[in-house]
Design an enzyme around this catalytic site. Structure first.
Site, PDB file in Angstrom:
ATOM      1  N   HIS A 131       0.809  -1.208   0.000  1.00  0.00           N
ATOM      2  CA  HIS A 131       0.000   0.000   0.000  1.00  0.00           C
ATOM      3  C   HIS A 131       0.851   1.272   0.000  1.00  0.00           C
ATOM      4  O   HIS A 131       0.572   2.218  -0.722  1.00  0.00           O
ATOM      5  CB  HIS A 131      -0.907  -0.045   1.229  1.00  0.00           C
ATOM      6  CG  HIS A 131      -1.875   1.072   1.309  1.00  0.00           C
ATOM      7  ND1 HIS A 131      -2.978   1.135   0.497  1.00  0.00           N
ATOM      8  CD2 HIS A 131      -1.894   2.176   2.083  1.00  0.00           C
ATOM      9  CE1 HIS A 131      -3.639   2.234   0.775  1.00  0.00           C
ATOM     10  NE2 HIS A 131      -3.015   2.885   1.723  1.00  0.00           N
ATOM     11  N   HIS A 176     -10.653   3.139  -1.067  1.00  0.00           N
ATOM     12  CA  HIS A 176     -10.863   2.640   0.293  1.00  0.00           C
ATOM     13  C   HIS A 176     -11.748   1.406   0.213  1.00  0.00           C
ATOM     14  O   HIS A 176     -12.797   1.329   0.846  1.00  0.00           O
ATOM     15  CB  HIS A 176     -11.466   3.725   1.188  1.00  0.00           C
ATOM     16  CG  HIS A 176     -10.780   3.822   2.510  1.00  0.00           C
ATOM     17  ND1 HIS A 176     -11.436   4.062   3.683  1.00  0.00           N
ATOM     18  CD2 HIS A 176      -9.469   3.693   2.853  1.00  0.00           C
ATOM     19  CE1 HIS A 176     -10.562   4.100   4.682  1.00  0.00           C
ATOM     20  NE2 HIS A 176      -9.367   3.878   4.199  1.00  0.00           N
TER      21      HIS A 176
END
Ligand SMILES: Nc1ncnc2c1ncn2[C@@H]1O[C@H](COP(=O)(O)OP(=O)(O)O)[C@@H](O)[C@H]1O
Ligand SMILES: [Mg+2]
Lengths: 76, 754, 228, 76
Positions: B58, B107
């Site tokens: 990430h 998200h």
């Protein structure tokens, strides 16, 4: 018919912005002596005899509370 | 809890053999060894916490980095880019001293676990990214994908996500000006929630994430740090501490939009008074990320007293504090003589601010915990010199079969009645139906600068009350096209967003993107990814719209089943005078309806094949980016010179769907005559690209056609607006009342969600 | 001297700038008032704008009610100062007991943002005097807790005294009792309105211009009269 | 320090859309035996000895509940 109360509160480790806002407002109102506030939900259910504890727990767990972030207590 | 000594630098040096849970933290053995090599000893557990989050997929982009380089290498030369890739968000020159910054971020996973909070904190995170650049956030958009409408899990996820996007954005006072809502089976266990934010500032107000100037103070401000999103850290805590500390930490972050709203106003006042040297938001990887990145980009060193961090939960240990993803926090670097002013602004807004450290020129990030050294590392190694992988890539063996199965034999509607029924079926399909059930939960008026918002092709905002300059934005993606050909699919997403922006009358200038894919460890997925990046980079080069930033989201899959590869592309356009924008709805009685562009028989990945036949196969529509540029030029000219009074781009569902939307938006009827000799089904439903429907007032017809001819833009007159007729009529084939169309379009989502 | 209209900013106010702009477009001077400052700076009228004051945590408007500026607003309103509460401002006025009733969660349990048709049912208040009785206008509405509720006696009294200033027509967006979109106090100087006239003042942004009357009405009323 | 619970519920004559929605969801889940649901709020306050009953009632009446539409009960 009986009335059952279910209280749903955020798990202790989850942020509770609403409770914090109330705490701030109490301070501005000049009320001291309250050190923490948490806000949750309160449900009142009218149930008949067919609804047992297990069923109530299921209702609370699936509909009234979000178990990912909330805990509940049931009061008959 | 029995007191256990923290893992200090000295202790780490003295106990080289102590086992550490690097694997549980997601680090490969080779990565762990590299950390030890960098440090010349084993890491302390706090250092391990920092490296594990900073070197995660990430934060480090370790699987995608070598591909993403193309965005820079192939970036077209433009004079509009003020800040390019690499910063929190790119910045574009909007003229007259105005600068605009925008970015999209995913998200996805949190939104599946807790849809409301996951989506809400997604909006919160991207807004802080934009704020960090020194800009006032002025609008948001959201690109959403769910499993099929009608399944229980979609019933759980969709309303929660929409309420979360709205709940957070509305409370921040950011108008939501557009987005996407699409459905496909592959998103059932893995919805996509991509949020975009755009911000505005003066060009001299750009802020960068740098910790410059030894002696300057490091200030953490905003919310207190709690135990949010630190699943990984509890592994560490349990390994280094006694059992009793092992309590369950929430993996869900809860957003506090009011805290963020106040933080925004506080930051803007701080920026206006020029009180910071550098600033960084705290997102994923929290304090680890902010401290290493600020230090790495600046003078190079920073000393932090970690025990000064204000906590919501006093039992947090250093590793947890470093990894916490608590929301609504920022970190600023402030010169000592500005510190009082800085703290005063924070006090005015009731924002908690704490000096936790100092900038140094040591080249090291050093942290103490109650006086003991627990971190001592070169910040660049955590922030920028993480591992980089060239993952195996393999075109899936069945990709050809999939493409060859082109759906030519699918039965097509022929008669007027069949075509009419097909139109209604498509218009009411979840992907094409009106999204007002979603968008009516979003405030599109707040801030008073919204010129266009959903359901228009692009959202458009005026930069500020004092100017008529504005920007237009559109986000688009199509997983079905991308699945058939990732290179082309990414370009189709780009082309659609570009076309949408031009249809509104704005000149497209820059791109952001969110690349949603399955596991990078799957060579087939990695092939999709590599192709999509190559396609997007090539496309941006041709359209002269540089990629300014974006986000990669991997591991979007349920079990072994990846989502459709879904690159979502956001295009930003600028417009000198928003009063000249072009809206979508038919509005002038007697105006002539023109179709721009050419229509081929193209149904691969189409809405028709998917909705009517449940089929995805063949080749996606051809992209011709030179033609897209021409179309955009024509549309922008039309807007500037007042040649058209409406414009709408064609995309999923083709001409038929575009006409439906133009009629419903304007509450106006139209009589359409399909071009002579055209196959009506192809004319109505093909998804050929580089097309748009415009209406031309009769007085402008000659100028309009002359302009198209001069520019070699193919055009065809296909009908006329009949304002009060109340019907969409396709002559010789069928006619449908606006009421019936509206019912078909508007009832799909409410029927399911109330 | 131009009419000076104060616009209050609470932490979490969102439509304060829009309200100020609407005031300027109507031809008055907008004066920013800060929640922590009890002074009204001599303004001729006050607008409590839309937004989420204090996050609207607990109940909408419940915490804003206790701010220093509201103490002054409440006192001045009782003395006749014109006060308009829009959306969150309406909620603050109810929580402050300047207006009866309360605003609760929309019946659809969703935030609703759309263009809404209203009928002006009272033109005696200073804020609605620019409209014709029965005039229909379309302006945006946007709220999650906009259902106006009160007990039956209160509702009867409001209707009997002509104190419903605006009603929803062509569909009630939030379940407000008796389609009530806005009410006034008995004196007519305090008005609470759920929809957002400040988003309908200039034709370019927002939606049309039919909200402007709420801001121009105050100009037509001589300050001496409003202060009475 | 003591924990006090305050439950706030809408007065009976005020419509409760959230309670009604839960009732509807129960029916869809095939759970019978629940005839009514009302949703309210539940607060948990940490108070010290200085906060007496009178003060608690004031907190509930002025801040936690809106007496125009809500009733409250306090549980020590
Ligand atoms: N989740 C969403 N948030 C905001 N706007 C949305 C959302 N979903 C769809 N929209 C809006 O609805 C309209 C129709 O969407 P879409 O059919 O995807 O448009 P297009 O095909 O022109 O890109 C657009 O204005 C789009 O911005
Ligand atoms: Mg689209």
């Amino acid at each position: 018919m009986a009335r059952v109360a279910v209280d749903v509160v955020l798990k202790a480790e989850i942020l509770d912005p609403q409770g914090q806002a109330i705490l701030g407002a109490l301070a501005r109102l000049g009320i001291s002596g309250v050190s923490d506030v948490r806000q949750g939900k309160h449900f009142q259910l009218e149930v008949d005899g067919s609804v047992d504890d297990e069923q109530l727990a299921k209702i609370a767990d699936t509909l009234l509370a979000n178990p990912v972030i909330e805990d509940f207590t049931i009061r008959r | 809890m029995t007191a256990v000594a923290v893992d200090t630098v000295a202790r780490a040096a003295a106990t080289p053999e102590q086992p550490q849970p690097y694997a549980e933290l997601g680090l490969a053995e080779i990565e762990y060894r590299r950390i030890a090599e960098i440090l010349g000893r084993r890491p302390t557990s706090a250092e391990l916490a920092i490296y594990s989050v900073m070197w995660s997929e990430h934060c480090s982009y370790k699987s995608s980095k070598i591909h993403l380089r193309q965005f820079g290498e192939k970036a077209p030369q433009t004079d509009t880019l003020l800040v390019g890739m690499g910063e929190n968000a790119g910045v574009v020159d909007a003229g007259d001293g105005w600068a605009v910054t925008f970015k999209i971020e995913s998200h996805n996973h949190p939104s599946y676990v807790e849809p409301y909070q996951g989506a809400a904190t997604g909006v919160g995170g991207i807004v802080r990214d934009i704020l960090t650049m020194g800009a006032r956030p002025v609008a948001v958009m959201d690109s959403l994908r769910f499993g099929p409408l009608g399944l229980p899990d979609t019933d759980r996820v969709l309303p929660g996500v929409v309420a979360g996007v709205g709940g957070y954005g509305n409370c921040l006072g950011l108008p939501n000006i557009g987005g996407e809502t699409a459905f496909h089976e592959s998103y059932l266990g893995n919805p996509l929630v991509n949020a975009l934010c755009v911000g505005v500032m003066r060009t001299d107000g750009i802020k960068l994430a740098r910790a410059d100037g030894p002696g300057n103070k490091v200030v953490l401000f905003g919310a207190r740090t709690g135990g949010d999103g630190i699943g990984g850290a509890s592994v560490l805590a349990s390994a280094s501490f006694d059992q009793e500390h092992q309590k369950k930490r929430p993996s869900v972050q809860v957003g506090d939009p009011f805290a963020e709203k106040v933080l925004i106003e506080c930051c803007l006042e701080i920026f206006a008074a020029d009180l910071v040297v550098g600033i960084q938001d705290l997102g994923a990887a929290g304090i680890s990320c902010a401290t290493t990145e600020l230090a790495a980009a600046g003078t190079g060193g920073m000393d932090v007293e970690l025990d000064l961090v204000p906590l919501r939960d006093p039992t947090l240990v250093p590793e947890e504090i470093l990894m916490s993803e608590s929301q609504e926090r920022m970190m600023a670097v402030v010169a000592p003589d500005r510190l009082d002013d800085f703290l005063n602004v924070c006090a005015k807004w009731d924002v908690l601010a704490t000096v936790i450290g100092t900038v140094t020129d040591s080249g090291r990030l050093r942290m103490t915990w109650h006086g003991e050294q627990i971190v001592d590392l070169p910040p660049r190694t955590a922030a920028h010199e993480g591992p980089v992988y060239d993952r195996p890539i393999e075109r899936p063996y069945d990709q050809d079969v999939f493409v060859e199965h082109d759906g030519r034999t699918l039965p097509r509607p022929r008669t007027g009645d069949e075509l009419r029924a097909t139109l209604l079926r498509l218009t009411s399909s979840p992907n094409l139906a009106s999204k007002s059930w979603v968008t009516d939960q979003y405030d599109r008026y707040v801030q008073g600068n919204t010129v266009l918002a959903a359901p228009e092709d692009a959202g458009m905002i005026r930069l500020d009350e004092s100017t008529v300059r504005g920007v237009a934005l559109s986000v688009d993606g199509n997983g079905r096209y991308t699945n058939l050909d990732p290179y082309v699919g990414a370009q189709l997403a780009l082309a659609e967003a570009y076309r949408n922006v031009a249809a509104a009358g704005a000149r497209p200038v820059a791109v952001t993107n969110c690349l949603n894919f399955g596991s990078p460890e799957d060579p087939g997925v990695m092939w999709q990814f590599a192709e999509a990046v190559r396609g997007l980079a090539d496309g941006c080069q041709i359209l002269r719209t540089p990629v300014t930033g974006g986000n990669v989201s991997f591991y979007n899959q349920t079990g072994n089943l990846p989502i459709l590869p879904t690159p979502v592309v956001g295009v930003l356009g600028v417009i000198d005078d928003v009063t000249r924008r072009t809206a979508q709805g038919f509005r002038t009685d007697g105006a002539l309806v023109y179709l721009l562009g050419e229509t081929e028989d193209e149904f691969g990945g189409s809405e028709w094949a998917y909705t009517v036949h449940g089929f995805i196969g063949g080749r996606p529509p051809t992209v011709d980016l030179a033609r897209e540029r021409l179309l955009a030029d024509v549309l922008i000219n039309c807007s500037r010179d007042g040649l058209v009074d409406s414009a709408h781009d064609l995309s999923e569902g083709g001409l038929a769907q575009a006409l439906v939307e133009c009629c419903l938006r304007g509450d106006a009827g139209a009589r359409i005559v399909l071009p002579e000799g055209a196959d009506p089904f192809v004319a109505l439903f093909s998804e050929s690209t580089a097309r748009a429907v415009v209406t031309v007032p009769r007085t402008e017809e000659v100028r309009f056609t002359d302009m198209c001819t001069a520019r070699r833009m193919p055009f065809a007159r296909i009908g006329v607006v009949d304002l009060l007729d109340g019907r969409l009529e396709v002559q010789g084939l069928f006619s449908i009342s606006l009421r019936e169309l509206r019912r078909a379009s508007a009832s799909t989502l409410p029927r399911r969600f109330g | 001297m131009p009419v000076r209209v104060g616009v209050v900013t609470f932490p979490g106010s969102l439509d304060d700038r829009d309200a100020a702009r609407a005031v300027r477009i109507a031809g008055a001077e907008a004066v920013g008032l800060w929640h922590a400052d009890p002074s009204l700076h001599g303004v001729d009228a006050v607008i409590l704008p839309g937004g989420f004051s204090y996050g609207d945590y607990l109940r909408c408007g419940a915490i804003a009610r206790f701010s220093p500026v509201m103490e002054s607003v409440v006192a001045a309103a009782r003395d006749g100062l014109p006060v308009l509460g829009i959306c969150n401002g309406f909620q603050v006025l109810c929580e402050s007991h300047l207006l009866p009733g309360a605003l609760i969660r929309n019946r659809v349990r969703r935030f609703v943002c759309r263009e809404q048709r209203l009928r002006i049912d009272d033109v005696t208040s200073v804020w609605t005097s620019a409209y014709r009785l029965g005039q229909e206008i379309t302006i945006p509405i946007k709220n999650g807790e906009g259902a106006f509720v009160a007990d039956a006696a209160t509702l009867d009294r409001l209707e009997g005294e002509g104190r419903v200033v605006a009603r929803y027509v062509d569909g009630n967006p939030n379940g407000s009792y008796r389609d009530i979109a806005g009410i006034r106090n008995a004196a007519g100087n305090v008005v609470g309105l759920m929809p957002h006239p400040e988003h309908a003042v200039d034709g370019l942004v927002g939606s049309g211009t039919e909200g402007l009357g709420f801001f121009s009405g105050i100009l037509a009323t001589p300050p001496a009269e409003t202060a009475a």
